[in-house]
Design a protein around this motif. Structure first.
Motif, PDB file in Angstrom:
ATOM      1  N   ASN A   1     -17.839  86.821 -64.116  1.00 30.08           N
ATOM      2  CA  ASN A   1     -18.573  87.977 -63.622  1.00 30.08           C
ATOM      3  C   ASN A   1     -19.268  87.595 -62.323  1.00 30.08           C
ATOM      4  OD1 ASN A   1     -19.774  90.517 -63.542  1.00 30.08           O
ATOM      5  ND2 ASN A   1     -21.581  89.797 -64.639  1.00 30.08           N
ATOM      6  N   LYS A   2     -18.818  88.169 -61.215  1.00 31.75           N
ATOM      7  CA  LYS A   2     -19.395  87.848 -59.917  1.00 31.75           C
ATOM      8  C   LYS A   2     -19.561  89.133 -59.121  1.00 31.75           C
ATOM      9  CE  LYS A   2     -19.101  84.371 -56.298  1.00 31.75           C
ATOM     10  NZ  LYS A   2     -18.334  83.253 -55.724  1.00 31.75           N
ATOM     11  N   PRO A   3     -20.507  89.968 -59.516  1.00 24.10           N
ATOM     12  CA  PRO A   3     -20.647  91.262 -58.856  1.00 24.10           C
ATOM     13  C   PRO A   3     -21.194  91.140 -57.446  1.00 24.10           C
ATOM     14  CG  PRO A   3     -22.458  90.898 -60.383  1.00 24.10           C
ATOM     15  CD  PRO A   3     -21.509  89.745 -60.570  1.00 24.10           C
ATOM     16  N   ASP A   4     -20.914  92.147 -56.642  1.00 23.10           N
ATOM     17  CA  ASP A   4     -21.457  92.231 -55.281  1.00 23.10           C
ATOM     18  C   ASP A   4     -22.802  92.940 -55.359  1.00 23.10           C
ATOM     19  OD1 ASP A   4     -22.021  92.533 -52.638  1.00 23.10           O
ATOM     20  OD2 ASP A   4     -20.352  93.879 -52.188  1.00 23.10           O
TER      21      ASP A   4
ATOM     22  N   ALA B   1     -15.674  85.091 -50.848  1.00 26.91           N
ATOM     23  CA  ALA B   1     -16.635  84.645 -51.850  1.00 26.91           C
ATOM     24  C   ALA B   1     -16.141  84.901 -53.264  1.00 26.91           C
ATOM     25  CB  ALA B   1     -17.977  85.338 -51.639  1.00 26.91           C
ATOM     26  N   ASN B   2     -15.093  85.720 -53.418  1.00 31.12           N
ATOM     27  CA  ASN B   2     -14.577  86.061 -54.739  1.00 31.12           C
ATOM     28  C   ASN B   2     -13.226  85.409 -55.013  1.00 31.12           C
ATOM     29  OD1 ASN B   2     -14.953  87.425 -57.196  1.00 31.12           O
ATOM     30  ND2 ASN B   2     -13.756  89.180 -56.532  1.00 31.12           N
ATOM     31  N   TRP B   3     -12.847  84.408 -54.204  1.00 36.73           N
ATOM     32  CA  TRP B   3     -11.589  83.688 -54.387  1.00 36.73           C
ATOM     33  C   TRP B   3     -11.856  82.189 -54.395  1.00 36.73           C
ATOM     34  CZ3 TRP B   3      -6.571  85.788 -54.812  1.00 36.73           C
ATOM     35  CH2 TRP B   3      -6.483  87.169 -54.639  1.00 36.73           C
TER      36      TRP B   3
ATOM     37  N   LEU C   1      -8.401  85.220 -57.870  1.00 34.21           N
ATOM     38  CA  LEU C   1      -9.546  86.124 -57.769  1.00 34.21           C
ATOM     39  C   LEU C   1     -10.486  85.833 -58.929  1.00 34.21           C
ATOM     40  CD1 LEU C   1     -10.561  88.666 -56.129  1.00 34.21           C
ATOM     41  CD2 LEU C   1      -9.589  90.014 -57.997  1.00 34.21           C
ATOM     42  N   ILE C   2     -11.768  85.708 -58.635  1.00 39.58           N
ATOM     43  CA  ILE C   2     -12.730  85.346 -59.677  1.00 39.58           C
ATOM     44  C   ILE C   2     -13.099  86.548 -60.534  1.00 39.58           C
ATOM     45  CG2 ILE C   2     -15.044  84.420 -60.109  1.00 39.58           C
ATOM     46  CD1 ILE C   2     -14.767  82.901 -57.419  1.00 39.58           C
ATOM     47  N   ASP C   3     -13.479  87.646 -59.894  1.00 38.63           N
ATOM     48  CA  ASP C   3     -13.970  88.806 -60.643  1.00 38.63           C
ATOM     49  C   ASP C   3     -13.176  90.047 -60.257  1.00 38.63           C
ATOM     50  OD1 ASP C   3     -15.355  90.728 -61.996  1.00 38.63           O
ATOM     51  OD2 ASP C   3     -17.267  90.438 -60.972  1.00 38.63           O
TER      52      ASP C   3
ATOM     53  N   LEU D   1      -0.201  90.908 -59.498  1.00 41.77           N
ATOM     54  CA  LEU D   1      -0.843  92.207 -59.443  1.00 41.77           C
ATOM     55  C   LEU D   1      -1.506  92.501 -60.783  1.00 41.77           C
ATOM     56  CD1 LEU D   1       1.972  94.311 -57.701  1.00 41.77           C
ATOM     57  CD2 LEU D   1       0.183  92.923 -56.636  1.00 41.77           C
ATOM     58  N   HIS D   2      -2.604  93.252 -60.734  1.00 42.85           N
ATOM     59  CA  HIS D   2      -3.329  93.612 -61.952  1.00 42.85           C
ATOM     60  C   HIS D   2      -3.714  95.078 -61.886  1.00 42.85           C
ATOM     61  CE1 HIS D   2      -5.967  93.507 -65.350  1.00 42.85           C
ATOM     62  NE2 HIS D   2      -7.064  93.711 -64.628  1.00 42.85           N
ATOM     63  N   ASN D   3      -3.382  95.822 -62.945  1.00 44.23           N
ATOM     64  CA  ASN D   3      -3.778  97.222 -63.048  1.00 44.23           C
ATOM     65  C   ASN D   3      -5.154  97.260 -63.704  1.00 44.23           C
ATOM     66  OD1 ASN D   3      -4.153  99.929 -63.488  1.00 44.23           O
ATOM     67  ND2 ASN D   3      -2.230 100.261 -64.579  1.00 44.23           N
ATOM     68  N   ARG D   4      -6.192  97.399 -62.873  1.00 41.41           N
ATOM     69  CA  ARG D   4      -7.559  97.379 -63.372  1.00 41.41           C
ATOM     70  C   ARG D   4      -8.053  98.769 -63.765  1.00 41.41           C
ATOM     71  NH1 ARG D   4     -11.225  98.742 -59.294  1.00 41.41           N
ATOM     72  NH2 ARG D   4     -12.888  97.566 -60.324  1.00 41.41           N
ATOM     73  N   SER D   5      -7.151  99.768 -63.690  1.00 39.09           N
ATOM     74  CA  SER D   5      -7.523 101.139 -64.027  1.00 39.09           C
ATOM     75  C   SER D   5      -7.118 101.460 -65.463  1.00 39.09           C
ATOM     76  CB  SER D   5      -6.841 102.117 -63.072  1.00 39.09           C
ATOM     77  OG  SER D   5      -5.467 102.263 -63.408  1.00 39.09           O
ATOM     78  N   SER D   6      -7.405 102.682 -65.879  1.00 35.30           N
ATOM     79  CA  SER D   6      -6.977 103.162 -67.199  1.00 35.30           C
ATOM     80  C   SER D   6      -5.715 104.004 -67.092  1.00 35.30           C
ATOM     81  CB  SER D   6      -8.104 103.995 -67.833  1.00 35.30           C
ATOM     82  OG  SER D   6      -8.419 105.110 -67.030  1.00 35.30           O
TER      83      SER D   6
END
Length: 774
Positions: free
Chosen positions: A392-395, A370-372, A359-361, A257-262
């Motif tokens: 960096n692999k934005p949608d 597409a992101n794994w 997960l790539i991005d 798990l990753h906390n991508r928030s602040s």
């Protein structure tokens, strides 16, 4: 030395503190050099039972068996260190000992409270760490027995705790300045603190023999997360579903798990589930940008060297080939979900086990397959740290409307290829032909990929409709792709035999390829393929039945559809494939390279079409049929007529998955006997064969067909005494009876037909075998 006591917090409002996600730093120190404990800092409790003597805090209580305490405010709990000196002028026992409260939510240390304390003394004469919940006291670090056995005890104690709740307890029993470890523990049952204090348990003879000094506490105060986690604040970034063979990681499943928030997020009561098993997470502060390994309770110790770990009971079993995983808040709000597949590895070797999916991005919360990709780490994965494939692999592309299926005459479900914005579209965002209005819109499930539309009027069977989407956004904010904003549909009808036919099969792929089966809707109906199967057939029974589609899937009239276990491989092997007509399935029945069967079965287990093939069906001019498909020539001719199948042409790349077969010649011309085409080029041409087509007003004729050169010599016998229907065809590939290719030039197709009534007709038609000259 100056006595100091201060809480070092920025003079910010609580709102500003929470918005910046900073935590408050807490410090506390008291060496009693000022001769009292009633100011700077203020200690309170059983004040009459304590004094400061010779710059040390001393118990000075009446000579009775009793308990006495003092406490002072302090909030240190995260990344905290507590140090203090204790002197007992006696040998401690079960009746005479002290508890030093490092953290407490209650100033009254003799009351019910939540916190942690160090016990010095008691039965085992040890220094140990306890957790207190209400009135229940639980030892979490059991120090060395006999550590404080002496007529007079002088000892210095140190305790540390990090943000994750990892505790360490040390003691210096002879005041050398070197601390000895009493043990470690992980416990984050209680997350905050308000008070620090000392408590003495004593008998009448020891009521004035407890001394304390040099309290030094540093650390950060707990900041309660101001707002709950929102969707995708915490994401699943790594999946280890198949630990064997072991490459470098422990032989145990986990997700990261990753906390991508602040935000600082408390995971207490959160749930991790695959739909059949659900694990509940304990209280744990999840820091911004932190990674956390989630695994079973029994496997937690295997991952402690990799990073922060939470072990939970009832951790779901992660299926090797794919599973649907969800992470939910305690109130069941979905925070993240991943429906992974082993196809996401994009590596056949790593798919076999020992490697994680990464997960790539993490900044692209909408990306799915597409992101794994398989981990590139030498050890097989990167639990607890940034992924090896981090990029960096934005949608940047909009959602595509890929399917529309009526579930009743007044309800329609539309599917998109990716997750949509979680705000429902408005009714006018969908336009349906025949002026059918949309009265209601709702998401069908938590995947946020499909919408159920309630219609204002009923759909009619046999009618083709069109739906157009506009102002539809994916969860990255991209608007619907205007090349994929429209799709046709119709009310599904039941399929009759041969409404859908087996149209192409690759049963002997190249070593780098995979099998495929293509079907074609030869009817005017929209047919729902939900729960249809492909199987083998032997001795009158279906074998190896495999469900190919378990959800609603509408096959339109004249539509091709290819079933394969790896659509990427098919597209790579045959670059002209129509990608949107390639349908990836979990499993197909086996198709032998020399001979076999393929059966198409509907949801009611009725055989819709059946084909029994052998490698003899391939062109006599093909030396190696690896990677060459067999194509159906006519949709109306019998499926198991050997003349109705031919090797796919070389000019088409030896297969035509998802589009019209290379061997289809078009409609049959009028006339009793016709040749179509009259000029062809064997082996490499397009067309590479000719059809000898017949069309009679009545059946019952018997035919002899042969090819003559222009000197009248027979070079090829096509059929002898073949029984005919009213219409059909025979095929000539430009070969001779001895297996060689006919020379370039003119030939005569000689056809003789007769019936039991004595009616006889003979036909002679010209055909040309052409060659390509360079």
């Amino acid at each position: 030395m100056l006595k100091r006591c201060k809480i070092l917090c920025s003079e910010l409002s609580l709102v500003a503190i929470l918005l910046s996600a900073h935590v408050c730093t807490a410090q506390f120190m008291d060496d009693f050099l000022d001769g009292d404990f009633i100011s700077n800092p203020v200690w309170s409790g059983d004040n009459s039972k304590f004094i400061v003597q010779s710059n040390r805090l001393r118990l000075s209580a009446p000579a009775v068996t009793d308990v006495a305490y003092l406490s002072t405010t302090n909030a240190s709990i995260n990344d905290a260190t507590w140090e203090f000196f204790v002197h007992f002028d006696f040998d401690p026992s079960a009746s005479n000992y002290s508890d030093v409260y490092l953290a407490s939510d209650n100033a009254v240390l003799t009351a019910s409270l939540n916190g942690y304390f160090v016990r010095i003394g008691n039965t085992s004469d040890e220094v140990s760490l306890y957790r207190q919940s209400g009135t229940t006291k639980t030892e979490i670090i059991d120090g060395l027995d006999g550590r404080v056995t002496a007529p007079s005890v002088l000892i210095k104690i140190k305790v540390t705790r990090d943000e994750a709740g990892n505790w360490q307890l040390f003691s210096d029993p002879v005041l050398t300045g070197t601390f000895l470890s009493e043990g470690t523990a992980t416990d984050d049952t209680h997350l905050s603190s308000t008070y620090f204090g000392v408590l003495c348990v004593y008998t009448s003879t020891r009521s004035d023999d407890f001394y304390f000094d040099d309290f030094v506490v540093t650390g950060e105060a707990f900041v309660d997360p101001s707002t709950p986690a929102d969707y995708k604040d915490v994401i699943i970034t790594e999946i280890f579903a198949d630990p064997t063979p072991v490459i470098g990681l422990p032989d145990a499943e986990f997700v990261e798990l990753h906390n991508r928030s602040s935000k600082i997020i408390n995971l207490s009561g959160w749930k991790f589930t695959d739909g059949s098993s659900t694990a509940t997470l304990p209280s744990r502060l999840f820091q911004p940008n932190e990674y956390l390994i989630l695994t079973s309770t029994t496997s937690a110790t295997l991952f402690t060297t990799f990073g922060s770990v939470i072990g939970v009971s009832n951790f779901p079993t992660l299926n090797n080939t794919g599973d649907n995983l969800s992470l939910k808040r305690s109130d069941d709000l979905v925070i993240d979900q991943v429906s992974y597949s082993d196809n996401w590895y994009l590596d056949d070797d790593k798919r076999q086990g020992g490697y994680t999916l990464e997960l790539i991005d993490p900044a692209n919360p909408c990306g799915e397959e597409a992101n794994w990709i398989a981990s590139e780490a030498a050890g097989g994965g990167t639990p607890g740290t940034q992924n090896s494939v981090f990029a960096n692999k934005p949608d940047l592309t909009g959602p595509k409307l890929i399917s529309a299926v009526p579930t009743s005459s007044t309800e329609l479900i539309v599917w998109f290829n990716e997750k949509l914005d979680d705000q429902l579209p408005v009714l006018t965002d969908f336009t349906i032909t025949s002026s059918i209005s949309v009265l209601q819109i709702s998401f069908t499930d938590a995947s946020v990929k499909s919408l159920q539309l309630g219609l204002g009027s009923s759909l009619q069977s046999g009618t083709t409709y069109s739906i157009t989407a506009q102002n539809i956004y994916d969860c990255s904010g991209n608007i619907v792709d205007d090349n994929f904003d429209n799709i046709v549909f119709g009310l599904p009808e039941e399929a009759d035999s041969l409404d859908i036919v087996i149209n192409e099969i690759l049963f002997n792929p190249r070593p780098t390829g995979v099998d495929f089966v293509e079907i074609y809707n030869n009817s005017s109906k929209f047919i729902n393929l939900k729960n249809w199967s492909v199987a083998n057939y032997e001795n009158g029974a279906l074998l190896n039945t495999k469900i190919i589609i378990s959800e609603d899937f509408l096959l339109a009239p004249n539509q091709y559809l290819v079933f394969t276990e790896d659509a990427h491989v098919v597209k790579g092997e045959y670059i002209s494939s129509i990608e949107e007509n390639l349908f990836e399935v979990t499993d197909l029945p086996g198709f032998n390279d020399d001979a076999g069967t393929v059966v198409l079965v509907d949801s009611q287990n009725n055989v819709v079409d059946f084909f029994s093939y052998t490698d003899d069906y391939h062109s006599v001019f093909i030396d190696d049929d690896e990677g060459v498909s067999l194509e159906r020539i006519s949709f109306t001719a019998p499926t198991n007529d050997i003349g109705n199948w031919k090797s796919s042409s070389s000019t088409s790349g030896f297969a035509t998955p998802g589009y019209v077969n290379s061997n289809v010649h078009g409609t049959q011309p009028a006339g009793k006997i016709t040749i179509n085409p009259e000029v062809f080029e064997p082996i490499t041409g397009q067309p590479s064969f000719t059809q000898i087509q017949y069309n009679f007003e009545q059946g019952g004729f018997v035919a002899n067909v042969k090819i003559l050169d222009f000197q009248g010599r027979e070079i090829k016998r096509i059929v002898n005494n073949a029984t005919l229907g009213t219409e059909g065809f025979f095929r000539w590939d430009g070969d001779t009876d001895d297996g060689s290719k006919a020379r370039t030039g003119y030939y005569v197709v000689w056809v003789e037909v007769f019936n039991a009534s004595g009616q006889l007709e003979t036909f002679r038609k010209r055909v040309v075998v052409a060659s390509r000259f360079k």
